[in-house]
Design a protein around this motif. Structure first.
Motif, short mmCIF file in Angstrom:
data_model
loop_
_atom_site.label_atom_id
_atom_site.label_comp_id
_atom_site.label_asym_id
_atom_site.label_seq_id
_atom_site.Cartn_x
_atom_site.Cartn_y
_atom_site.Cartn_z
N LEU A 111 5.69 -5.69 34.21
CA LEU A 111 4.26 -6.01 34.35
C LEU A 111 4.04 -7.20 35.27
N GLY A 112 5.08 -8.00 35.45
CA GLY A 112 4.95 -9.22 36.23
C GLY A 112 4.90 -9.03 37.73
N GLN A 113 4.86 -7.80 38.17
CA GLN A 113 4.75 -7.57 39.60
C GLN A 113 3.51 -8.27 40.12
N GLU A 114 3.61 -8.77 41.34
CA GLU A 114 2.57 -9.62 41.90
C GLU A 114 1.16 -9.04 41.81
N SER A 115 1.02 -7.76 42.12
CA SER A 115 -0.33 -7.17 42.11
C SER A 115 -0.92 -7.15 40.70
N PHE A 116 -0.09 -6.86 39.70
CA PHE A 116 -0.58 -6.86 38.32
C PHE A 116 -0.96 -8.27 37.91
N GLN A 117 -0.09 -9.23 38.24
CA GLN A 117 -0.37 -10.61 37.86
C GLN A 117 -1.67 -11.11 38.47
N GLN A 118 -1.94 -10.74 39.70
CA GLN A 118 -3.16 -11.20 40.35
C GLN A 118 -4.39 -10.55 39.72
N ALA A 119 -4.30 -9.26 39.42
CA ALA A 119 -5.46 -8.54 38.89
C ALA A 119 -5.72 -8.87 37.41
N HIS A 120 -4.66 -9.17 36.68
CA HIS A 120 -4.79 -9.35 35.22
C HIS A 120 -4.05 -10.61 34.77
N ALA A 121 -4.27 -11.70 35.43
CA ALA A 121 -3.51 -12.93 35.17
C ALA A 121 -3.60 -13.38 33.71
N SER A 122 -4.78 -13.39 33.15
CA SER A 122 -4.90 -13.89 31.76
C SER A 122 -4.22 -12.95 30.77
N MET A 123 -4.33 -11.62 31.01
CA MET A 123 -3.66 -10.66 30.12
C MET A 123 -2.15 -10.81 30.22
N PHE A 124 -1.63 -10.98 31.44
CA PHE A 124 -0.19 -11.14 31.63
C PHE A 124 0.30 -12.40 30.91
N ASP A 125 -0.44 -13.50 31.05
CA ASP A 125 -0.05 -14.74 30.38
C ASP A 125 -0.04 -14.57 28.87
N THR A 126 -1.03 -13.87 28.34
CA THR A 126 -1.09 -13.63 26.90
C THR A 126 0.09 -12.78 26.43
N LEU A 127 0.40 -11.71 27.17
CA LEU A 127 1.54 -10.86 26.82
C LEU A 127 2.84 -11.66 26.85
N GLN A 128 3.00 -12.46 27.88
CA GLN A 128 4.23 -13.25 28.00
C GLN A 128 4.34 -14.25 26.85
N THR A 129 3.25 -14.91 26.52
CA THR A 129 3.24 -15.86 25.42
C THR A 129 3.54 -15.17 24.09
N ASP A 130 2.86 -14.04 23.84
CA ASP A 130 3.04 -13.32 22.58
C ASP A 130 4.42 -12.70 22.45
N SER A 131 5.09 -12.46 23.57
CA SER A 131 6.45 -11.90 23.51
C SER A 131 7.46 -12.95 23.06
N LYS A 132 7.07 -14.20 23.07
CA LYS A 132 7.96 -15.29 22.65
C LYS A 132 7.50 -15.96 21.35
N LYS A 133 6.28 -15.69 20.94
CA LYS A 133 5.71 -16.34 19.75
C LYS A 133 6.27 -15.67 18.49
N PRO A 134 6.94 -16.45 17.62
CA PRO A 134 7.46 -15.85 16.39
C PRO A 134 6.32 -15.35 15.51
N LEU A 135 6.60 -14.34 14.74
CA LEU A 135 5.59 -13.77 13.85
C LEU A 135 5.13 -14.80 12.82
#
Length: 85
Positions: free
Chosen positions: A8-32
């Motif tokens: 998902l981190g491909q440049e075009s996705f990151q530019q179009a959906h920056a906040s969603m990408f950041d949230t996904l990346q954060t949630d992928s590391k956040k313990p339950l």
């Protein structure tokens, strides 16, 4: 999970959906929850539950009820959403 986020981190996705990408990346590391002994993260748990919802064709209302029950079963500081919305 990491491969999916990286894809998902491909440049075009990151530019179009920056906040969603950041949230996904954060949630992928956040313990339950704090001191979670296994590798469960917020994103992995939500994706697992959404997969079950889809497989068995649960309504959004039924799924929100399940999320509330599971949230209440986990330690108080858990990060699982209480609702599908």
């Amino acid at each position: 999970m990491e491969d999916m986020i990286r894809d998902l981190g491909q440049e075009s996705f990151q530019q179009a959906h920056a906040s969603m990408f950041d949230t996904l990346q954060t949630d992928s590391k956040k313990p339950l929850y704090l001191r979670c002994k296994n590798s469960l993260t917020l994103l992995s748990m939500v994706l697992t539950l959404v997969n079950v919802k889809t497989r068995y064709e649960w309504s959004d209302k039924n799924f929100s009820s399940l999320l509330q029950v599971v949230h209440n079963m986990l330690p108080k500081e858990n990060t699982l959403p209480k609702s599908y919305y």
